[in-house]
Design a protein around this motif. Structure first.
Motif, PDB file in Angstrom:
ATOM      1  N   TRP A   1      -4.635 -12.801  10.119  1.00  0.00           N
ATOM      2  CA  TRP A   1      -4.867 -12.962   8.983  1.00  0.00           C
ATOM      3  C   TRP A   1      -5.595 -10.950   8.442  1.00  0.00           C
ATOM      4  N   GLN A   2      -6.054 -11.010  10.052  1.00  0.00           N
ATOM      5  CA  GLN A   2      -7.143  -9.385   9.760  1.00  0.00           C
ATOM      6  C   GLN A   2      -5.992  -8.744   9.816  1.00  0.00           C
ATOM      7  N   LEU A   3      -4.792  -8.543  10.469  1.00  0.00           N
ATOM      8  CA  LEU A   3      -3.683  -7.232  10.467  1.00  0.00           C
ATOM      9  C   LEU A   3      -3.099  -7.275   9.376  1.00  0.00           C
ATOM     10  N   VAL A   4      -3.148  -8.633   8.429  1.00  0.00           N
ATOM     11  CA  VAL A   4      -2.170  -8.331   7.233  1.00  0.00           C
ATOM     12  C   VAL A   4      -3.226  -7.491   6.181  1.00  0.00           C
ATOM     13  N   GLU A   5      -4.048  -8.851   6.115  1.00  0.00           N
ATOM     14  CA  GLU A   5      -5.452  -7.981   5.072  1.00  0.00           C
ATOM     15  C   GLU A   5      -5.503  -6.449   5.802  1.00  0.00           C
ATOM     16  N   SER A   6      -5.316  -6.250   6.885  1.00  0.00           N
ATOM     17  CA  SER A   6      -6.059  -4.739   6.885  1.00  0.00           C
ATOM     18  C   SER A   6      -5.175  -3.576   6.189  1.00  0.00           C
TER      19      SER A   6
ATOM     20  N   GLU B   1      -5.680  -1.580   3.763  1.00  0.00           N
ATOM     21  CA  GLU B   1      -5.927   0.542   3.183  1.00  0.00           C
ATOM     22  C   GLU B   1      -4.433   0.969   3.137  1.00  0.00           C
ATOM     23  N   VAL B   2      -3.620   0.135   3.586  1.00  0.00           N
ATOM     24  CA  VAL B   2      -2.491   1.346   3.278  1.00  0.00           C
ATOM     25  C   VAL B   2      -1.457   0.475   1.877  1.00  0.00           C
ATOM     26  N   GLY B   3      -1.741  -0.072   1.269  1.00  0.00           N
ATOM     27  CA  GLY B   3      -1.109  -0.761   0.100  1.00  0.00           C
ATOM     28  C   GLY B   3       0.459  -0.795   0.366  1.00  0.00           C
ATOM     29  N   PRO B   4       1.224  -0.668  -0.856  1.00  0.00           N
ATOM     30  CA  PRO B   4       2.758  -0.694  -0.175  1.00  0.00           C
ATOM     31  C   PRO B   4       3.945   1.089   0.031  1.00  0.00           C
TER      32      PRO B   4
ATOM     33  N   ASN C   1       1.965   6.907   1.674  1.00  0.00           N
ATOM     34  CA  ASN C   1       1.558   5.465   2.723  1.00  0.00           C
ATOM     35  C   ASN C   1       2.416   5.044   3.700  1.00  0.00           C
ATOM     36  N   ASP C   2       3.398   5.567   3.211  1.00  0.00           N
ATOM     37  CA  ASP C   2       4.687   4.635   4.525  1.00  0.00           C
ATOM     38  C   ASP C   2       4.026   5.619   5.705  1.00  0.00           C
ATOM     39  N   LYS C   3       3.551   6.907   5.287  1.00  0.00           N
ATOM     40  CA  LYS C   3       3.005   7.581   6.744  1.00  0.00           C
ATOM     41  C   LYS C   3       1.860   6.979   7.170  1.00  0.00           C
ATOM     42  N   MET C   4       1.293   6.354   6.713  1.00  0.00           N
ATOM     43  CA  MET C   4      -0.804   5.769   6.643  1.00  0.00           C
ATOM     44  C   MET C   4       0.309   4.997   7.377  1.00  0.00           C
TER      45      MET C   4
ATOM     46  N   SER D   1       7.947  -1.654   2.713  1.00  0.00           N
ATOM     47  CA  SER D   1       7.968  -2.467   2.122  1.00  0.00           C
ATOM     48  C   SER D   1       8.376  -1.699   0.937  1.00  0.00           C
ATOM     49  N   TRP D   2       8.619  -2.588  -0.421  1.00  0.00           N
ATOM     50  CA  TRP D   2       9.332  -1.144  -2.308  1.00  0.00           C
ATOM     51  C   TRP D   2       8.175  -1.071  -2.712  1.00  0.00           C
ATOM     52  N   ASP D   3       7.616  -1.047  -3.710  1.00  0.00           N
ATOM     53  CA  ASP D   3       6.596   0.249  -4.191  1.00  0.00           C
ATOM     54  C   ASP D   3       5.632  -0.466  -5.172  1.00  0.00           C
ATOM     55  N   LEU D   4       6.406  -1.755  -5.503  1.00  0.00           N
ATOM     56  CA  LEU D   4       6.047  -2.327  -6.588  1.00  0.00           C
ATOM     57  C   LEU D   4       4.555  -3.538  -6.072  1.00  0.00           C
ATOM     58  N   GLY D   5       4.352  -3.980  -5.166  1.00  0.00           N
ATOM     59  CA  GLY D   5       3.683  -4.842  -4.934  1.00  0.00           C
ATOM     60  C   GLY D   5       2.603  -4.426  -3.824  1.00  0.00           C
ATOM     61  N   THR D   6       2.206  -5.252  -2.609  1.00  0.00           N
ATOM     62  CA  THR D   6       1.622  -4.244  -1.119  1.00  0.00           C
ATOM     63  C   THR D   6       2.472  -5.520  -0.348  1.00  0.00           C
ATOM     64  N   GLY D   7       3.369  -5.653  -0.346  1.00  0.00           N
ATOM     65  CA  GLY D   7       4.206  -5.756   0.440  1.00  0.00           C
ATOM     66  C   GLY D   7       3.381  -6.767   1.711  1.00  0.00           C
ATOM     67  N   ALA D   8       3.098  -7.866   1.140  1.00  0.00           N
ATOM     68  CA  ALA D   8       2.034  -8.900   2.090  1.00  0.00           C
ATOM     69  C   ALA D   8       3.196  -9.726   2.382  1.00  0.00           C
ATOM     70  N   LEU D   9       3.970 -10.200   1.330  1.00  0.00           N
ATOM     71  CA  LEU D   9       5.122 -11.558   2.271  1.00  0.00           C
ATOM     72  C   LEU D   9       6.209 -11.279   3.094  1.00  0.00           C
TER      73      LEU D   9
END
Length: 469
Positions: free
Chosen positions: A52-57, A61-64, A71-74, A288-296
């Motif tokens: 959970w800590q990893l996916v939250e981070s 912190e990065v997002g989509p 963001n991909d580079k990050m 991930s795609w750019d619309l959400g944050t790619g959590a799932l």
């Protein structure tokens, strides 16, 4: 009578004892000490907050993480640093080329019989409309095959629309049939003279979110803008068309093809103590795609595969290595996976087992293999240790693996495993702005992490190295 009894023992009972003894020998792939360690790793993982800590981070912190973006580079830097902080023995990057693409603007309206907004999104790789947009009458098809069968030039100056409804199921089996229209719908529409292409989202949702996804053009066929509309908007279009009067829409899609880009597979390895060159591959994709944050899709997979390997390392040193591969540019066409398996094409026999997590974060409900017969005793033992997590064993031995394992399967007889997740509502959120962290259940994520930890540890420690069919 005694002679008859002795004969009965020789002809009936002793062979049965021998058979049982033989089966017991075959099944002894793991010592009791190893099984005790498996149980400790399983219990630790199912109560740990690490995944959970990893996916939250990652999602905060990065997002989509659209391939090629900042963001991909990050995300690549984030993953490398996390692997190092978690104490993986080896951490490295491998480059992957891919066709870089950007989305800048998308809007749509129904113009007739009344002006109404259309909730839509450009499909990946779509070309732009003119700056001022374009408009045309909509022609609806219920299936992709119906569009293919349309007469030549029948869509000249018009906009093709496929209204195929994806079915809902625990294993997401409706995705394959629906996604055909996403991949090549624009190509077939252009062949008939269409100026643009729309489709009902590849989705099981009732919410007004449009679902993006990869699409592809064919050399020699005109490239036309390609979009997906939210399911309620698809319903609205269908009702209007059913009234029997022309329905006209306006589309404005602004995108850019940036040519060849470079991203990186990020790899972390726990090195084996006895056969370090052999390894269990745990995969997920970092982009991930750019619309959400790619959590799932696929932040959860990234988190749980990293965490599973870490939990193993905290308790033991596996005999074979455990390699976590966070593949690049999966969403745009499995580019990181293609690069990885091409790079290791002469060493694929070193992979003794492979599994990918790329189906959200709901619970794992079943375990399935695709291996040779000699590997099945070890598979059955793994299934026993997964049972306390509520996971059943599917004995078909016909696992298909995740998308990033497709190149692997195409190149060799791969030892593939599926940890089947409940996917009943996965396609409600898939490739939308609604793919965000709040859709991840921490307890379900823990169960996934524990399942992957058990699988990876036991596949790494099996007495007989597993292999494909």
């Amino acid at each position: 009578m005694k002679r008859v009894f002795r004969t009965l023992i020789k002809t009936s009972i002793l062979p049965l004892v021998a058979l049982c003894t033989s089966y017991t020998t075959l099944a002894q792939e793991f010592s009791q000490a190893e099984l005790d360690t498996v149980a400790k790793v399983r219990e630790h993982a199912r109560h740990s907050e690490l995944s959970w800590q990893l996916v939250e981070s990652l999602t905060t912190e990065v997002g989509p993480r659209l391939p090629g973006t900042e963001n991909d580079k990050m995300a690549v830097a984030w993953a490398k640093k996390k692997f190092q902080q978690l104490g993986f023995d080896k951490v490295w990057l491998e480059p992957s080329k891919f066709p870089e693409w950007r989305r800048y603007h998308e809007s749509g309206f129904i113009l007739t019989p009344s002006k109404q907004p259309l909730h839509l999104t450009a499909l990946g790789n779509s070309v732009s409309t003119p700056k001022a947009g374009l408009s045309g009458e909509v022609v609806m098809f219920e299936t992709f095959d119906e569009l293919i069968a349309a007469p030549a030039d029948s869509l000249k100056g018009k906009i093709a629309f496929i209204n195929y409804r994806m079915n809902r199921d625990i294993d997401g089996n409706g995705y394959g049939p629906a996604v055909k229209a996403r991949n090549k719908g624009a190509v077939e529409a252009a062949k008939k003279g269409a100026i643009a292409y729309m489709m009902r989202s590849v989705s099981t949702s009732h919410h007004r979110f449009a679902h993006t996804g990869g699409s592809h053009y064919t050399k020699g066929v005109s490239k036309i803008p390609t979009t997906a509309v939210a399911n309620p908007d698809a319903d609205q279009l269908a009702r209007l068309i059913a009234l029997g009067k022309p329905v006209k829409v306006e589309l404005n899609i602004q995108t850019e093809d940036l040519g060849e880009g470079t991203s990186y597979n990020v790899i972390g390895e726990i090195t084996g103590s006895k056969y370090p060159e052999q390894y269990v591959l745990l995969g997920s994709h970092l982009d991930s795609w750019d619309l959400g944050t790619g959590a799932l899709d696929d932040g959860a997979g990234v988190a749980l595969t990293m965490a599973a390997a870490k939990h193993i390392a905290d308790h033991t040193r596996p005999e074979r290595s455990i390699r976590v591969v966070l593949f690049a540019a999966e969403e745009l066409g499995l580019w990181g996976a293609k690069a990885y398996f091409k790079h290791y094409q002469d060493r694929l026999d070193n992979i003794v087992a492979a599994a990918e997590s790329d189906f959200g974060a709901d619970v794992v409900y079943a375990f399935e293999s695709n291996v040779n017969a000699a590997s099945l005793p070890a598979v059955r033992e793994i299934a026993k240790q997964l049972k306390p997590l509520g996971i059943k064993y599917i004995r078909k031995n016909a696992a298909r693996g995740g998308p990033d394992l497709i190149p692997f399967k195409q190149m060799t007889s791969a030892p593939i495993f599926d940890l089947h997740q409940v996917g009943t509502d996965y396609f409600d959120y898939h490739h939308t702005a609604d793919d965000t962290l709040d859709k991840v259940d921490p307890d379900k994520l823990k169960q996934n992490t524990a399942a992957y930890a058990v699988f990876a540890l036991m596949a790494a420690n099996a007495e007989t190295a597993m292999a494909g069919k």
